[in-house]
Design a protein around this motif. Structure first.
Motif, short mmCIF file in Angstrom:
data_model
loop_
_atom_site.label_atom_id
_atom_site.label_comp_id
_atom_site.label_asym_id
_atom_site.label_seq_id
_atom_site.Cartn_x
_atom_site.Cartn_y
_atom_site.Cartn_z
N GLY A 1 63.88 -36.31 20.20
CA GLY A 1 63.94 -34.85 20.20
C GLY A 1 65.04 -34.28 21.09
N THR A 2 65.70 -33.25 20.57
CA THR A 2 66.70 -32.49 21.32
C THR A 2 66.38 -31.01 21.13
OG1 THR A 2 68.34 -34.15 20.70
CG2 THR A 2 69.18 -32.09 21.59
N PRO A 3 66.43 -30.21 22.21
CA PRO A 3 66.10 -28.79 22.03
C PRO A 3 67.12 -28.08 21.14
CG PRO A 3 66.84 -29.24 24.29
CD PRO A 3 66.70 -30.56 23.60
N SER A 4 66.65 -27.16 20.33
CA SER A 4 67.56 -26.30 19.59
C SER A 4 66.94 -24.92 19.63
CB SER A 4 67.75 -26.80 18.16
OG SER A 4 66.85 -26.20 17.27
N THR A 5 67.54 -24.06 20.40
CA THR A 5 66.84 -22.84 20.77
C THR A 5 67.51 -21.57 20.25
OG1 THR A 5 67.95 -23.10 22.89
CG2 THR A 5 65.62 -23.67 22.81
N VAL A 6 68.41 -21.73 19.28
CA VAL A 6 68.98 -20.53 18.67
C VAL A 6 67.91 -19.91 17.77
CG1 VAL A 6 70.85 -19.63 17.24
CG2 VAL A 6 71.21 -21.68 18.64
N ILE A 7 67.63 -18.62 17.97
CA ILE A 7 66.60 -17.97 17.16
C ILE A 7 67.24 -17.42 15.88
CG2 ILE A 7 64.87 -16.15 17.08
CD1 ILE A 7 64.28 -18.40 19.13
N ASP A 8 66.79 -17.95 14.74
CA ASP A 8 67.26 -17.46 13.45
C ASP A 8 66.67 -16.09 13.16
OD1 ASP A 8 68.84 -19.50 12.63
OD2 ASP A 8 67.25 -20.58 11.57
N SER A 9 67.41 -15.28 12.41
CA SER A 9 66.82 -14.01 11.97
C SER A 9 65.80 -14.27 10.87
CB SER A 9 67.92 -13.06 11.48
OG SER A 9 68.62 -13.69 10.44
N GLN A 10 65.99 -15.37 10.13
CA GLN A 10 65.03 -15.73 9.07
C GLN A 10 63.87 -16.52 9.66
OE1 GLN A 10 65.17 -14.58 5.98
NE2 GLN A 10 66.96 -13.48 6.79
N PRO A 11 62.66 -16.08 9.39
CA PRO A 11 61.51 -16.81 9.93
C PRO A 11 61.38 -18.21 9.36
CG PRO A 11 60.78 -14.95 8.56
CD PRO A 11 62.27 -14.90 8.61
N SER A 12 61.05 -19.16 10.19
CA SER A 12 60.69 -20.49 9.70
C SER A 12 59.92 -21.24 10.78
CB SER A 12 61.93 -21.30 9.28
OG SER A 12 62.48 -22.00 10.37
N TYR A 13 59.02 -22.06 10.32
CA TYR A 13 58.21 -22.88 11.22
C TYR A 13 59.11 -23.76 12.08
CZ TYR A 13 55.22 -26.86 12.45
OH TYR A 13 54.58 -27.87 13.11
N ARG A 14 60.08 -24.37 11.44
CA ARG A 14 60.98 -25.28 12.14
C ARG A 14 61.69 -24.57 13.29
NH1 ARG A 14 60.70 -30.83 12.12
NH2 ARG A 14 62.40 -31.28 13.57
N ASN A 15 62.16 -23.36 13.02
CA ASN A 15 62.83 -22.59 14.06
C ASN A 15 61.87 -22.18 15.17
OD1 ASN A 15 64.17 -19.43 14.69
ND2 ASN A 15 65.32 -21.32 15.01
N ASP A 16 60.62 -21.94 14.80
CA ASP A 16 59.62 -21.60 15.83
C ASP A 16 59.45 -22.76 16.82
OD1 ASP A 16 59.19 -19.13 14.65
OD2 ASP A 16 57.41 -19.76 13.55
N ILE A 17 59.52 -23.99 16.32
CA ILE A 17 59.37 -25.14 17.24
C ILE A 17 60.56 -25.22 18.18
CG2 ILE A 17 59.01 -27.62 17.48
CD1 ILE A 17 58.02 -27.79 14.68
N GLY A 18 61.76 -25.02 17.64
CA GLY A 18 62.96 -25.11 18.47
C GLY A 18 63.30 -26.53 18.87
#
Ligand code: GBH
Length: 480
Positions: free
Chosen positions: A323-340
């Motif tokens: 795992g590597t953090p990815s913390t850019v918040i997308d304007s489009q909602p997604s579960y994956r982006n919520d995890i970061g």
């Protein structure tokens, strides 16, 4: 800590149980026989064939519906203590609803259960392994909260008809996986594209459905039937790619979204979704301009109602990710982006036929220890663990996998005091591997899918598994 002798380290304790698993849609076939209704997997394989790697389906699969005696003979030969199988909701209730029971379905499962018991094999039943009746999907499927009641009706039918003989129940197999069917349209049935919403709404209903079934069992059946009810969650180990606080935090988020979303409401002392999940989804929802969080809220009563509703923790574990953090918040909602998080596999880890599955035994021990710490050392049964290849009987890489994982399980048990009381190999035999069709094989038995008789033959790994079950230890030649 106890310092075990070398030999106890390779030996399974008294009472430790071994089994193998399958699931209804993956093995039964007979998709429209004797009054069975249609499930979302019948629908997906027939109408969205492009989603299945080889365009195949489970119409016939291993034809276990007609070959239960053959399957039981394989189990007997393996010498396993139990068989984990799942009920097909649409075989028992063709429309999904309780008003019309299909007696041929009742007969089939009675036949299977009785054949198992005749051979001294304990049935371990999964109530729901992904094959939702299509008519319930037509009502919206799991995001519709009314499904919790329909699931309770279905569970009651099972307890009433089979609970005299089934003493171990698993309500759901891997909610974190099948709720992805409401997140994206390229994956699990019903493959609905609703990223950032569908999975949370579906999960919310599933947790209530699980708790309703558990309470129903407690109130109406436990006293007479004296069985146990649990749930099976799946989780990979997440190894921080670098040793930084941010990497550690990213892996912790991964664990809390992928497993804690279900584990925390049921197994934690405080109940409810994990704090980090609530905070992230609430905050990201707000940043994206929503007036309310995309993650539904439980009332305090619901939190109490769901908390503690499992007699054991069923764990499916297959692999490890970096795992590597990815913390850019997308304007489009997604579960994956919520995890970061961004995850990948280490190139040095041995590959399987499945892109997502590498042979990483040490991750098994780590996840077991973390479950002990997180949830107060619950009784754990490994309800799936297994390895895929493409062809053949000389499956040395599968043997390597099971030996490695079982060895790590023993370390968790003897050295770390993890309360794990059983192990299930996935799978009894090659079967319909969901979106991968028949291109990936997980069986301890080989199935010839081009022969209408679906002959099953034991693989090299099956023979080794049989030896381990018989001797209750890792054979000396495999010890390090
Ligand atoms: C189990 O899930 C299932 O319970 C069982 O039915 C199945 O046959 C067995 O695994 C073997 O796959 O393709 O990159 O999107 C295990 C967890 C979660 C692993 C979903 C595969 C898809 C990854 N699975 N995941 S990807």
């Amino acid at each position: 800590a106890r310092v075990p002798t070398n030999s106890s380290n390779y030996t399974f304790p008294d009472g430790f149980k071994f089994g193998v698993a399958t699931a209804s849609y993956q093995v039964e076939g007979a998709w429209n026989k004797d009054g069975k209704g249609h499930s979302i997997w019948d629908y997906q394989t027939h109408n969205e064939t492009y989603l299945i790697a080889d365009g195949s389906n489970g119409d016939d699969a291993c034809d276990s519906y007609h070959m239960l005696e053959k399957d039981v003979a394989l189990l007997k030969n393996l010498g396993v203590d139990f068989y984990r199988f799942s009920f097909s909701w649409s075989r028992l209730l063709p429309s999904g609803h309780i008003n019309a029971v299909n007696n041929a379905g009742i007969d089939y499962y009675n036949g299977l259960i009785d054949a198992l018991l005749r051979e001294g094999i304990e049935p371990l039943a999964t109530i729901y392994h992904w094959d939702l009746p299509q008519q319930l999907q037509d009502l919206g499927g799991w995001p519709n909260p009314v499904l919790a009641d329909y699931f309770e009706d279905y569970a009651r039918l099972l307890f009433e008809n089979f609970g005299d003989r089934i003493k171990m129940w698993i309500t759901f197999n891997e909610p974190s996986v099948f709720t992805n069917g409401y997140e994206s349209n390229i994956n699990h049935a019903p493959s609905i594209e609703a990223p950032g919403f569908g999975k949370y709404l579906a999960s919310h209903t599933v947790l209530k459905a699980h708790a309703q079934a558990y309470h129903l069992y407690n109130n109406m059946f436990r006293e007479t039937q004296k069985g146990n009810v649990g749930i099976t969650l799946t989780i990979d180990w997440c190894e921080p790619k670098e040793e930084t606080e941010h990497h550690l935090a990213a892996c912790e988020r991964f664990q809390q979204f992928e497993m804690g979303l279900y584990g925390n409401p049921i197994f934690s002392e405080e109940g409810d979704y994990p704090e980090i999940v609530k905070t992230r989804v609430d905050n990201i929802s707000e940043a994206q301009g929503f007036r309310r969080s995309r993650l539904p809220k439980f009332t305090q009563d619901e939190i109490e109602y769901i908390r503690g509703t499992a007699d054991f923790f069923g764990l499916n574990h297959y692999t490890t990710q970096l795992g590597t953090p990815s913390t850019v918040i997308d304007s489009q909602p997604s579960y994956r982006n919520d995890i970061g998080i961004h995850t990948e596999y280490d190139e040095s880890w041995p590959e399987s036929a499945s892109s997502w599955l590498r042979d990483v035994p040490w991750g098994f021990r780590k996840i077991l220890v973390s479950l002990k710490q997180r949830y107060g050392n619950p009784p754990i049964i490994i309800t799936e663990n297994g390895f895929s290849d493409r062809e053949g009987h000389e499956d040395d890489s599968r043997i390597h996998y099971h030996i490695g994982y079982l060895t790590e399980l023993l370390k968790a048990l003897h050295e770390d005091g993890v309360n794990v009381f059983g192990y299930t190999a996935w799978s009894l035999m090659d079967n319909f591997e969901w979106n991968q069709g028949y291109t990936e094989r997980f069986g301890l038995h080989y199935v010839n899918f081009t022969d209408p008789e679906r002959p099953r033959t034991i693989k090299k790994s099956g023979k080794i598994f049989k030896e381990i079950v018989a001797t209750r230890e890792i054979p000396e030649r495999f010890r390090k």
